[in-house]
Scaffold this motif. Sequence first.
Motif, short mmCIF file in Angstrom:
data_model
loop_
_atom_site.label_atom_id
_atom_site.label_comp_id
_atom_site.label_asym_id
_atom_site.label_seq_id
_atom_site.Cartn_x
_atom_site.Cartn_y
_atom_site.Cartn_z
N UNK A 187 5.67 9.22 6.62
CA UNK A 187 5.48 10.40 5.79
C UNK A 187 4.11 10.39 5.12
N UNK A 188 3.71 9.20 4.69
CA UNK A 188 2.41 9.09 4.01
C UNK A 188 1.25 9.42 4.94
N UNK B 293 0.83 -1.20 0.00
CA UNK B 293 0.00 0.00 0.00
C UNK B 293 0.87 1.25 0.00
N UNK B 294 1.95 1.22 0.76
CA UNK B 294 2.83 2.38 0.82
C UNK B 294 3.45 2.67 -0.55
N UNK C 82 -0.03 -0.18 5.94
CA UNK C 82 0.71 0.37 4.81
C UNK C 82 1.77 -0.60 4.29
N UNK C 83 2.20 -1.51 5.13
CA UNK C 83 3.21 -2.46 4.67
C UNK C 83 2.58 -3.70 4.04
N UNK C 84 1.25 -3.78 4.09
CA UNK C 84 0.57 -4.93 3.48
C UNK C 84 0.60 -4.80 1.97
N UNK D 35 13.22 8.94 4.84
CA UNK D 35 13.59 7.55 5.06
C UNK D 35 12.50 6.72 5.70
N UNK D 36 11.36 7.30 5.98
CA UNK D 36 10.26 6.54 6.59
C UNK D 36 9.01 6.86 5.78
#
Lengths: 452, 206
Positions: A316-317, A295-296, A387-389, A311-312
């Motif tokens: 940030x999103x 997703x990110x 978001x990491x999915x 870096x993150x």
Amino acid sequence: MSVNTMVTDDMRSASTAGEYNTSELRESVQQKIAECWTSMEIDPSFTVSLVGCGATGSAAAFLLARVESVRELRLIDHDVIEPHNLMGQSMPGGVRPGTPKAKALATAIQAIRPDLRVVPIVDRVENRPAGEVFGATVVFSNLDGQAARRYTVEQAWQFGVPVIDCGVLAQGRLVRVTLYAPEPELACVICGIDPAVGGVSEQTYPCAGDEAAVTPAPTNAPAWLGTMAASLQVAELEKVVRPGPSRLLVGQELLMDVRFHRQYISWLPRNPACPFHHHPWAIEKLECTPGDLSLAKAFALTLPPGTRTGGNLPRWLRGTNLSLSVPTKQFVRSVQCGECGHRRSLLRLRHRLRESDLACPRGHGEMLQIPHDIVDRLYATCLDRELSQSLYSIGLKGADLFTISGPHGDRHFLLRGSGAGAGSPGRQGGLPDDEPGAAAPVRSAHCPQGCP
Amino acid sequence: MDGILRAFLERQFVEGMELAVASDLLDLVPIEFPVEDGPPVRYLAKFSCTGLRIVDGEVREANESIVGITFTPDHLVTVDPMRVITWIAPDDFYHPNVGRGPLRSHGPLTICVGNVRPGVSLVDLLYQTFEIITYQKATMSEPDSLNWEACQWARWNTDRLPVDCRPLKRPSRPLEVREIDLREIEPGGAAAGERARASQHREDGW
């Protein structure tokens, strides 16, 4: 048989200024025909998606198989053959009732033309990845339900694909063919529909039961009437394939009254108040599968090159107002057991819920969708670990279309799949659409994280 | 967002907030703005009118109800009755049109306001919900209801319905204020009026 062609009163009402001027109207339509002709990327070998394999669709499938220019034919229908279909529809002989219509037709057609790639899809058109159905050169709409027809025409419009729609009325022995060309000035399927009437006829109510599906009434038309409609459909297709002196039904509707030997051509006026936007989308094709894109990273596709995220990216999103949506689809954020009341968080497309999503972990009963937690879009600010999915884990498949909305407006992306790409012949073999970790390299546009 | 849909949503926002301002029983909060500086597509509506709850088998009054209202992207063409109005609280609301469906003891409550046409306005939805909560509208037939027990109770207690007769929108009766001279109305003329005023002032403790 004598054929009377009449200019109907629809032509008079077609002028938005309310004044009738035949010559101006005809000139603008002819110009539109020419523009549509040249705007279509005619491929000598092209793909046809046939949605609906009933009375008209089954006949059209056999006729399309005999059009040499057609190289791939996709048959989409969720229904199975019933005994009464064998007389009313052009189903192949020797088929057992209970066989999916799409598969039965595919087997018969393959015997007629072994070189033709036939892809049977046994599912509702609304449930399939958009690119799988509408990533074709032309779409044949042979549906008997208003909701499915509207969905088909609108989705094809957004892909920039013309739709040849047909229908029959058994009682009056009427045949109708309409060509919807995806142009902003031309009428769509709902330009002429009164929402107050069309919406109610296929509406479900909570008191009718869970997921009460509205099944349109069967047409009960004789087989020859369906074949007649299919013939007119394929005749329109041939005009696209072999340009020549003919009249294309762009923005018009052909109605044939077989009973009294009359033919009517009506102009379909563009409704300026039509809620459909009428503009084909600029769809960006991705070379990655849903398993490769989180997703990110999906949100990051819309970031300008060189955007600094510290870096993150997920953090940030969450400070942006980006949102992700799948056109016409919803996401389920939580479910609750109907027996014990246990509630569980979830993030998945509503029409792609699995049995495991709806099984109570306490073994009690079925988990129910919580209506207020069914959402149309996912906001980056409301997502944390999600978001990491991957997109695959939330239900997206290959050839699915998703939209990222933000300050830049809407950007539409098409995931890689076997049906992706307009006009492209079907790929032989290849990877399954929804398998994560595809071997093919992932390329995304403008990803500051540098997706491989 | 399409221009026609956006114009519709903006109109709903204005009309909905106007109704909330003009009502003593409604609080309306927009909760989802898909487009920056654009109109909202989802609302939370809190009704402070009287409804009914079922607590330990006993029917009691509910003083607050919360529903969610959602405008889907194709709201002008088709409406999903399951999503356009969603029940949030209280969880034990008692009404034939609010329930979990037959044979379910848990799970989310759903509300059925009846026929919802495409393009229905926010104000219409709020009024329909208000009529449901206050029992001004209730299904009296079990097959059409979401709560069979409440349906039966409503049939046996029609004399108690509706449970709240107040209108959703505060009645607007413009008051004409005019200062009058008591001498105009008191018998005995000005002196009698002075004595009456003096007597009133003593009673008031001035």
